[in-house]
Design an enzyme around this catalytic site. Structure first.
Site: not given
Length: 703
Positions: A21, A137, A27, A43, A24
């Site tokens: 997908l 975040d 990860g 994730k 980041g």
């Protein structure tokens, strides 16, 4: 989505990885599917961060705290492993595009869309803050857009101290952990709203260091923020945390209704298309995760629970199981000296009490298969603090046998909870037996149990007959647009028909709809007279409260009289008997049911795929709902142990009463009386067509 690369793992922690997908800061994010077919965003923490002890400690705290928070518009952790060779966290998958990609492609959003954005994200943050936590975040990439509204992700699995420059508060830019808290999230939310309204960060572009310095020393650039939003955005971006509004303040300030069409065209069309696009499904020939010996595979036997262990496995349906802190839930059945209590590592039984070979065998078989899938999945994923087993009994729809089986299950000290029974007529016969033994009884296909006196452990895991029937007036008004409605209470269906027709007559808008109620005595075989009366009165819709055979005869009688309006009944009228009696006259009739069709329901199609692979045919009614209910129950057992208590029936009952679980079929929650209190869907629509029932999605429901 991008294809997996040769270096990507194929299975991690009971999940099949299917696509990449995104990459980041800490990860890589994958699209995955659980053993039950639940779409998941998984994730996987990168090696650099996984090797950092401080990061791993924050990551563990994040996922451990996140399991206690659930809210509309908040995506939180459903499963995680913080101690294994591969650190990962799983989240419900939302197919909508992120805010940053949408703004980059289409430009700023109009003020109304930004207000909806602010209200929904504030609602999500309010739940986080009320749990004593901080998101840390909040940024455009963590806002996913759907036709219903925006979802906030990134909570519970980042392990970071702050978001990216340009969307962090001054105290985060300084690394001042003592001042970081809910106001820091509000500052970041203000940056997100400004970005959505203008297409850029209020602190501009540039190197990370420059953006951090601007947040510390320069006022935000709000020149392009529309006047209607300027005051509230400026308040969020106060340099001092103290004057910033709270999340609750922002919800009140934005105060938007739950109405469709919150996004402008063509954004709305693109978002809808993205959310409706078919999702990848696992290769049916791929071995189950437990056979994996590649990256991310568990090494050695699954560890047993011990207090203080770092590894945490949080299992869920399509969202986290949330236990309300400080809710003050009262206990109906107190633990007593004879109550069954399970010690650490003990054998624990989840039982299914069902009709598997009698008149409601189709409903019972669906529940057995759904519960079996859930229990197998939970045992495969491991890390349960007890040895879980499933036991099922068949009462054949016979009251005498049902009471004997209930007494047998209640006397088994390993049985912590029972799902069942299948039929309304059996429920009052067995609910008292389970209540006397303190066994939580989770009824799924039962429509109503009245009165409830003496049934203190009964939890109703679906909207009752009367409550789900409220969808009928909504369907008549919003879809059929009926003006004159015939309502048939068939006493041959006893209390079921009475409850259904009472719900309709009590809630239908008499100023908009002229209602003609009629009562048919038990044993009525000839529906011709009432059909002729309705046609002569000019009704444009007929609602029938009884069972399948009567509904079919009424449909045939109405057709014989030349009726060309709409027929409507409930799930008790669905089935072969309806078509056998109605023939072609049944085409076009609508039915309200409390169970979904996993094959046709986009939210449950992953479940349907795995079910077919496992059992060789389509899921029967209540299979998906039973899967959800079994997972909720076992997670409740886990929660008792994780809370430091020995597992007992009474503690489990308390836990279940205060739980909220977003499953494959619907959200599960209970009120203080044990009735269904989730947000639904409350009912589903089916339409008779060519001798079969066609799923048409969630039914409209009054606010």
């Amino acid at each position: 989505m991008r294809d997996l690369q040769p270096t990507d793992p194929r299975r991690i922690g009971g999940y099949r990885l299917l696509r990449r997908l995104a990459d980041g800061r800490t990860g890589r994010l994958y699209y995955a599917a659980s053993l039950g077919g639940v779409p998941t965003a998984l994730k996987v923490i990168g090696d650099e961060h996984a090797a950092d002890a401080d990061f791993r400690a924050r990551f563990e705290r994040d996922v451990s705290a996140a399991r206690h928070v659930a809210a509309r518009w908040l995506i939180t952790v459903t499963a995680a492993d913080t101690a294994g060779a591969t650190s990962w966290a799983a989240f419900p998958f939302v197919a909508g595009p992120p805010l940053d990609a949408t703004v980059a492609a289409h430009g700023p959003l109009p003020p109304r869309s930004v207000r909806v954005l602010g209200a929904r994200l504030a609602e999500a943050l309010q739940a986080v803050h009320e749990a004593g936590l901080t998101h840390r975040d909040v940024r455009p990439g963590h806002v996913l857009l759907t036709p219903d509204g925006p979802w906030l992700t990134g909570f519970g699995g980042s392990g970071t101290l702050a978001g990216p420059p340009g969307f962090v508060s001054p105290e985060q830019a300084l690394g001042d952990t003592g001042r970081m808290g809910p106001p820091s999230d509000i500052f970041s939310l203000g940056c997100v709203l400004a970005y959505a309204a203008t297409g850029r960060s209020p602190f501009g572009k540039g190197a990370d260091a420059d953006l951090l310095l601007r947040a510390l020393h320069e006022p935000p650039d709000l020149a392009d923020v529309p006047r209607s939003l300027l005051e509230v955005v400026r308040a969020c971006l106060e340099r001092d945390p103290l004057p910033r509004p709270t999340a609750a303040d922002l919800r009140a300030e934005f105060a938007v209704d739950d109405v469709p069409g919150w996004l402008p065209e063509p954004v709305a069309g693109e978002v809808a298309e993205r959310c409706a696009a078919p999702l990848p499904v696992p290769d049916p020939h791929m071995p189950p995760p437990e056979d994996d010996d590649g990256p991310g595979a568990p090494q050695g036997p699954a560890p047993r629970w011990a207090s203080g262990r770092r590894g945490v496995l949080l299992l869920g349906g399509t969202a986290a199981l949330a236990v309300a802190a400080g809710l003050g839930v009262w206990r109906i059945v107190h633990p007593s000296s004879h109550e069954a209590v399970a010690e650490e590592g003990a054998l624990v039984t989840l039982a299914l009490h069902a009709d598997l070979t009698g008149p409601y065998a189709g409903l019972g078989r669906g529940q057995l298969r759904g519960v079996t899938m859930a229990v197998d999945e939970l045992r495969t994923l491991g890390n349960l603090p007890f040895r879980l087993t499933l036991r099922h009994v068949d009462d054949r729809g016979e009251p005498g046998l049902a009471t004997e089986l209930a007494a047998e299950l209640a006397a088994d000290p390993t049985v912590m909870a029972v799902i069942g029974p299948t039929a309304d007529a059996i429920a009052p016969r067995v609910a008292g037996i389970y209540a006397d033994a303190g066994v939580p009884l989770l009824a799924l296909s039962v429509g109503s149990v009245e009165p409830r006196d003496g049934f203190g452990t009964l939890l109703h895991a679906r909207p009752s007959t009367g409550h789900s029937s409220l969808a009928i007036p909504a369907h008549l008004a919003e879809t059929v647009r009926a003006r004159r409605v015939g309502l048939v209470d068939d006493r041959g269906a006893d209390l079921y028909s009475a409850r259904t027709t009472r719900a309709v007559s009590g809630t239908i808008d008499r100023e908009l709809i002229d209602l003609l109620p009629r009562v048919l005595p038990a044993g009525t075989e000839d529906f011709g007279p009432v059909a002729a009366e309705f046609v002569a009165a000019g009704v444009d819709a007929v609602v029938y409260g009884g069972f399948a055979r009567g509904a079919g005869r009424l449909a045939r009688a109405l057709a014989d009289e030349g009726f060309d309006g709409t027929g409507l009944a409930t799930q008790e009228a669905m089935g072969p008997d309806f078509f056998a009696e109605a023939g072609d006259a049944g085409t076009g009739w609508w039915f309200i049911a409390t169970y979904t069709d996993p094959v046709a329901d986009d939210h449950a199609r992953g479940f349907a795929s795995v079910h077919r692979q496992r059992f060789g045919d389509a899921a029967e009614p209540y299979a998906a709902e039973a899967y959800d209910l079994a997972r909720l129950t076992v997670e409740g057992m886990r929660g008792v142990v994780e809370g430091g208590d020995a597992l007992s029936r009474g503690r489990l009952l308390d836990r279940l009463r205060s739980s909220r679980y977003r499953g494959v079929a619907r959200e599960l929650a209970f009120d203080q009386a044990g009735d269904y209190a989730g947000e639904g869907p409350m009912a589903y629509l089916y339409e008779a067509s060519s001798g079969a029932m066609r799923f048409r999605g969630p039914a409209p429901f009054p606010a």
